[in-house]
Design a protein around this motif. Structure first.
Motif, PDB file in Angstrom:
ATOM      1  N   TYR A 142       0.890  -1.248  -0.003  1.00  0.00           N
ATOM      2  CA  TYR A 142      -0.058  -0.028   0.051  1.00  0.00           C
ATOM      3  C   TYR A 142       0.889   1.340   0.118  1.00  0.00           C
ATOM      4  O   TYR A 142       1.637   1.598   0.939  1.00  0.00           O
ATOM      5  CB  TYR A 142      -0.899  -0.130   1.386  1.00  0.00           C
ATOM      6  N   TRP A 165      -1.238  -1.175  -4.202  1.00  0.00           N
ATOM      7  CA  TRP A 165      -2.333  -0.102  -4.286  1.00  0.00           C
ATOM      8  C   TRP A 165      -1.796   1.515  -3.995  1.00  0.00           C
ATOM      9  O   TRP A 165      -0.998   1.644  -3.272  1.00  0.00           O
ATOM     10  CB  TRP A 165      -3.333  -0.391  -2.989  1.00  0.00           C
ATOM     11  N   HIS A 178      -3.671  -1.531  -8.351  1.00  0.00           N
ATOM     12  CA  HIS A 178      -5.029  -0.973  -7.946  1.00  0.00           C
ATOM     13  C   HIS A 178      -4.855   0.332  -7.633  1.00  0.00           C
ATOM     14  O   HIS A 178      -4.005   0.923  -6.899  1.00  0.00           O
ATOM     15  CB  HIS A 178      -5.479  -1.987  -6.865  1.00  0.00           C
ATOM     16  N   SER A 183     -10.967  -0.545  -4.370  1.00  0.00           N
ATOM     17  CA  SER A 183      -9.860  -1.494  -4.706  1.00  0.00           C
ATOM     18  C   SER A 183      -8.956  -1.692  -3.486  1.00  0.00           C
ATOM     19  O   SER A 183      -8.703  -2.740  -3.291  1.00  0.00           O
ATOM     20  CB  SER A 183      -9.073  -0.876  -5.786  1.00  0.00           C
ATOM     21  N   PHE A 184      -9.172  -0.586  -2.674  1.00  0.00           N
ATOM     22  CA  PHE A 184      -8.217  -0.912  -1.353  1.00  0.00           C
ATOM     23  C   PHE A 184      -9.112  -1.834  -0.376  1.00  0.00           C
ATOM     24  O   PHE A 184      -8.084  -2.852  -0.006  1.00  0.00           O
ATOM     25  CB  PHE A 184      -8.106   0.589  -0.672  1.00  0.00           C
TER      26      PHE A 184
END
Length: 312
Positions: A142, A165, A178, A183-184
């Motif tokens: 992330y 992400w 993403h 989408s997270f």
């Protein structure tokens, strides 16, 4: 002579001298002065890590600020720096690789159960332990900016399935990228290992909370080298105690240094690192900082100046 203010929380004069030594290779006339000294009132530029923001208001000649790290949340948190003063962050390939090494180390320790072997070693127990199949694991990264993109790519090159992400659309060869809020949440549900490398902004504060941890697979691994404020700590503790998060490897915390009476210390499946995953290296970062100082003094916008609206 270029007089530059310097402040790095919890550091010594030794670090200031090291920076001055490295910067003089590119700016021979530079003179670093402590931000809290009376000499700092002459500075036009300041190099900072977690500074006392109120002090900056006294610097009438200030033209620019340079963070001694990738993040700038420690400068922006007071929201009191005038918008005409550029804030510059460090973007250093050395830091990116250091972070990648730390994340890889953390993941391999989880996959190969390194800490389990350490415990067996104490007991003189010679016995194989269960190894996770790395081919079936999915790793969620992330935050895939200058540092996170290197981490994601290196993990892919090691044979891992990597999902990434970010706030905006990114493309990284071999990595399934993403973006966006929906989408997270999807990524949280599908990955086995979660690596937080996000910048700290208003929208990412407390992003890893009770609901998000609940949506992770049972037995997930959570790794945080972003910022401590990304995580609701009591929610992480609850999930580690229950085993829903089987292992948490942390390098950053809401309060640093981590207080000795903090609950994290007492939980066996939380691993503590003292914010060293990717330290700024004066030797590799000095050239870009010297260039930023030159730009600021010339009235030019330095490379890696942040976007105040985005917070990074």
């Amino acid at each position: 002579m270029a007089i530059v203010g310097f402040f790095s929380k919890n550091s010594t004069i030794k670090l200031q001298n090291e920076w001055e030594k490295r910067l003089r290779i590119y700016l021979p006339s530079i003179n670093l002065v402590p931000l809290l000294s009376e000499h700092a009132e002459q500075v036009t530029t300041a190099l900072l890590w977690k500074p006392p923001i109120e002090r900056l208001k006294d610097l009438k000649n200030l033209k620019g600020l340079i963070s001694l790290g990738q993040g700038v949340d420690h400068i922006l948190k007071s929201n009191s720096i005038p918008t005409y003063i550029p804030i510059v962050r460090i973007v250093d390939p050395y830091m990116a690789k250091s972070m990648s090494h730390w994340v890889i180390l953390s993941i391999l320790n989880f996959v190969r159960d390194t800490y389990g072997y350490y415990e067996q070693e104490k007991l003189k127990k010679y016995e194989p332990r269960k190894e996770l199949n790395f081919l079936s694991l999915k790793i969620g990264v992330y935050g895939v900016g200058a540092i996170g993109s290197v981490v994601a790519k290196d993990l892919y090159n090691l044979g891992f399935k990597v999902e990434a992400w970010s706030r905006t659309k990114k493309e990284i060869q071999g990595v399934n990228c993403h973006y966006g809020e929906n989408s997270f949440e999807q990524l949280i549900k599908k990955c086995d290992i979660h690596v937080c490398l996000l910048p700290l902004t208003q929208s990412t504060t407390n992003i890893f909370n009770k609901l998000i941890f609940a949506n992770m697979k049972y037995g997930s691994c959570f790794i945080n080298a972003g910022r401590g404020d990304h995580v609701v700590e009591d929610d992480l503790i609850e999930n580690c105690k229950s085993g829903h998060i089987s292992s948490a490897i942390l390098d950053v915390y809401r309060d640093e240094p981590l207080p000795k009476d903090h609950k994290f210390w007492e939980i066996k499946n939380i691993r503590i690192w003292p914010h060293v995953a990717a330290e700024t290296n004066p030797e590799t970062a000095a050239k870009q900082i010297a260039n930023a100082i030159n730009c600021i003094n010339k009235g030019e916008l330095p490379p890696n100046t942040i976007d105040r609206n985005l917070g990074y």
